[in-house]
Motif scaffolding. Structure first.
Motif, short mmCIF file in Angstrom:
data_model
loop_
_atom_site.label_atom_id
_atom_site.label_comp_id
_atom_site.label_asym_id
_atom_site.label_seq_id
_atom_site.Cartn_x
_atom_site.Cartn_y
_atom_site.Cartn_z
N ALA B 64 4.31 2.74 -2.67
CA ALA B 64 4.34 1.60 -3.31
C ALA B 64 5.79 1.08 -3.48
N GLY B 65 6.85 1.65 -3.01
CA GLY B 65 8.31 0.89 -3.33
C GLY B 65 8.44 -0.05 -2.44
N SER B 66 7.89 -0.35 -1.09
CA SER B 66 8.34 -1.23 -0.35
C SER B 66 7.23 -2.59 -0.31
N PRO B 67 7.79 -3.93 -0.27
CA PRO B 67 6.89 -4.84 -0.32
C PRO B 67 5.94 -4.94 1.02
N THR B 70 2.59 -3.20 0.74
CA THR B 70 2.00 -3.04 -0.33
C THR B 70 0.39 -3.40 -0.05
N PHE B 71 -0.31 -3.17 -0.85
CA PHE B 71 -1.93 -3.24 -0.73
C PHE B 71 -2.35 -4.50 0.26
N ALA B 133 5.69 -8.76 7.07
CA ALA B 133 6.94 -9.29 6.64
C ALA B 133 7.01 -10.48 5.51
#
Lengths: 197, 485
Positions: B64-67, B70-71, B133
């Protein structure tokens, strides 16, 4: 059949009629100055927030449309005071109607919950405000410090001695969410069928 | 059909026909290997993205830490990897190979098809990286940032040119139904894609009109691109494998024209209940129900062709995948006709039911038929045999059981979710909580599908790098008994 051009003409006619009917007619119908996004200067942050909403794919779990009472229970769930109609979207740039409700509808989230603090905490960790949610935490939209270390007026205490400060993206996203008030304005009776079937 | 055997008892003519077929097949060798390598890469990446997204939905803290992971981004990337990376890239070589054979026209200027494969792959790489990105569009089925579109369109333009070139050089006589479907698909897809890109991104129409344009495209990319290629494969390969002609020419024609007429009007059933004019949505509901006509027509035609030859499913890998896909086509289409009706939409709209339905179409139908087509095409075009019947068996059963479980789990879960949503007394988080067991089942079915894809990947990579025996004795799933019709 052994004439290629007949086949070509045939499938082009079927394709083109549907193209006119489903793609071009709606596009032509909603055209004109009243259908452009009329943005004030204050809306810049909302526009940026829409970008954050889009880039993180929020629409894949959150629709932005309230259906009629005789179709679904949206209004009974408190998702809006009336169904949404086409003109509610005239200031939107991107059609983000959504087809999925893993999370609740957001068409009127700004009317339902106008507390930025709630939205910040919810985005940072949905479990704080909505225990059992399957929404991904958006921690990357925030900076985390020891309480008081940031000196920011927007800092929110977490309760474990830390505080979070929303990054510009988080501020924009929350501004966008708070702007979602599709149910303000004239209730369009003409569009709302009777409550009973 | 054009490709049918010459009259029996003329050994010279039979031999000439066979020589010509071999020549046609070999003319496609290099580009086919290239396109299939691209398709395989995206199948594996898309599977990986699917597993990440599925697990994230039950375990939100996972990565969950990285954009970037993200889901909402992974889900967009998964869809696009499968639509453009895998299924389109698998459809292109199958389409051109069938067209070349049916037209009796070997591929010319094959190097341009290598260029198109590179363009297609680069378009997908730019698009996929762009989504991760943060440049995804959140427009369903059109998530790639618009900058990817020119690469995809340029790559496809070359494919289209080759298809038209083959049709112009076709052997005189009857045009088989598969050729109709392939020709139409070649024209329809770029028109769909160009229209959608123009109206949504280059000269965007009002937001409210983007919904109809979006779903006109998204439904038609299945109905007017993947479906015609899949049906063309079924029409071509079922008679090929069992060695008898298609049951009815007239049913083929009815099926094609009714599909062309009705399918193109279907998309707005995704907008039921939305803020759109009633006529728009109602038109699509009516057209969706009318889809019963082409679907039943095709189903009857295929079934009557297969009757008496179902034992061939025991030994033929191709037939197993293709028949599974053809039966899924009937199922997904009839389900679609039913689902479009407002009374059903009241419950299942906005739920996981729709996701299950989409996978029944994109996987159980279109992807399974492409697997079957690849199993048939590759030994003939590349000249190398599949290394192992066991790998094919693992692939088939893992995919077949995996997608069945996927469909059942999310359909049942989606209906329950819809009923719970309709019960305004039930808190929303309770609705969410009750879907979680089904989401776990979905992840489990994803593991099965991944196993199938790995088995397929091992087979295909061994063929591509030459670590298998040359074509000759085919790799069958059981001893082939002579057909007694």
């Amino acid at each position: 059949m052994n004439r290629l051009w007949i086949i070509f003409a045939g499938f082009m006619i079927t394709f083109t009629t549907a193209w006119i009917g489903l793609a071009m007619l709606p596009s032509a119908h909603y055209r004109g100055p009243e259908w452009g996004a009329q943005l004030g200067e204050n809306d810049l942050l909302v526009e940026q927030g829409r970008g954050v909403f889009i880039q993180n794919g929020c629409v894949y779990c959150h629709s932005q449309q309230v259906t009629a009472r005789n179709f679904r229970s949206d209004q009974d769930r408190g998702w809006g005071a009336r169904r949404t109609v086409a003109s509610d979207y005239r200031n939107d740039k991107r059609g983000l109607f959504g087809t999925m409700r893993t999370g609740p509808d957001l068409a009127n989230i700004g009317s339902r919950n106008s507390s930025p603090q709630w939205h910040y905490l919810h985005l940072y960790d949905p479990q704080i405000t909505s225990k059992g949610s399957v929404m991904p935490p958006m921690r990357f939209l925030f900076d985390r410090h020891k309480a008081g270390a940031s000196g920011s007026t927007e800092a929110l205490p977490l309760g474990d001695g830390d505080e979070i400060v929303p990054k510009p993206e988080a501020r924009a996203l929350v501004a966008y969410l708070l702007s979602r008030k599709h149910d303000v304005g004239e209730p369009p009776e003409a569009f709302e069928p009777p409550a009973t079937q | 059909m054009n490709d049918s055997r010459p009259a029996q008892g003329d050994p010279a003519a039979i031999e000439a026909s066979r020589t010509q077929r071999v020549e046609i097949d070999l003319s496609l060798r290099g580009p086919t290997m290239h396109w299939l390598a691209v398709a395989l890469f995206w199948l594996l990446l898309g599977t990986f993205e699917a597993m990440l997204a599925s697990h994230k939905l039950t375990t939100p803290e996972f990565l969950a830490g990285s954009p970037w992971l993200t889901f909402g981004r992974i889900r967009q990337a998964h869809l696009e990897s499968m639509v453009y990376g895998w299924l389109s890239a698998a459809s292109v070589p199958v389409l051109l190979w069938m067209l070349a054979r049916l037209c009796r026209a070997p591929l010319r200027h094959g190097w341009t098809l290598h260029v198109s494969a590179v363009l297609w792959n680069v378009g997908n790489l730019i698009g996929g990286f762009g989504i991760i990105a943060g440049y995804g569009t959140s427009m369903e089925w059109l998530e790639y940032p618009p900058v990817a579109a020119p690469f995809l369109l340029a790559g496809f333009a070359i494919v289209l040119w080759h298809g038209v070139d083959m049709l112009r050089r076709r052997a005189p006589g009857h045009i088989y139904v598969s050729q109709w479907y392939l020709f139409a698909a070649l024209i329809w897809f770029p028109l769909l894609y160009l229209t959608a890109q123009t109206l949504l991104f280059w000269k965007p129409v009002a937001a409210i009109a983007q919904g109809p344009v979006n779903w006109w495209y998204a439904h038609n990319v299945l109905g007017l691109w993947f479906t015609p290629v899949g049906l063309a494969s079924a029409y071509y390969l079922i008679p090929k494998v069992i060695g008898r002609p298609i049951h009815s020419y007239y049913l083929s024609a009815v099926g094609f024209w009714t599909l062309a007429f009705f399918y193109s009007w279907n998309g707005m059933h995704h907008l039921v209940g939305g803020p759109y004019p009633a006529w728009l949505v109602s038109t699509s509901i009516a057209a969706s129900v009318m889809m019963v006509v082409p679907v039943v027509t095709v189903a009857v035609n295929h079934h009557m062709t297969m009757v008496g030859h179902f034992s061939a499913l025991r030994w033929s890998p191709t037939l197993r995948f293709v028949v599974f896909g053809a039966m899924s086509y009937t199922l997904v289409s009839l389900q679609g006709s039913l689902t479009a009706v407002r009374a059903v939409q009241r419950v299942v709209h906005f739920t996981h039911y729709t996701v299950a339905h989409a996978h029944l179409g994109m996987y159980a139908f279109a992807t399974m038929i492409m697997f079957g087509s690849i199993y048939y095409m590759v030994p003939r075009v590349i000249g190398r045999e599949w290394p192992s019947a066991r790998l094919i068996r693992v692939h088939f059963w893992a995919s077949a059981i995996g997608i069945t479980l996927y469909f059942v789990a999310l359909t049942v879960g989606g209906i329950e979710q819809g009923l719970n949503l309709q019960n305004a007394e039930m808190p929303f988080l309770e609705v969410v909580r009750r879907t979680i067991p089904y989401l776990h089942l979905r992840t489990f079915s994803g593991i099965l599908l991944s196993i199938g894809h790995f088995a397929f990947a091992i087979s295909l990579v061994r063929v591509l790098i030459g670590k298998t025996r040359p074509a000759g004795e085919p790799t069958l799933l059981a001893v082939r008994h002579p057909v007694t019709a």
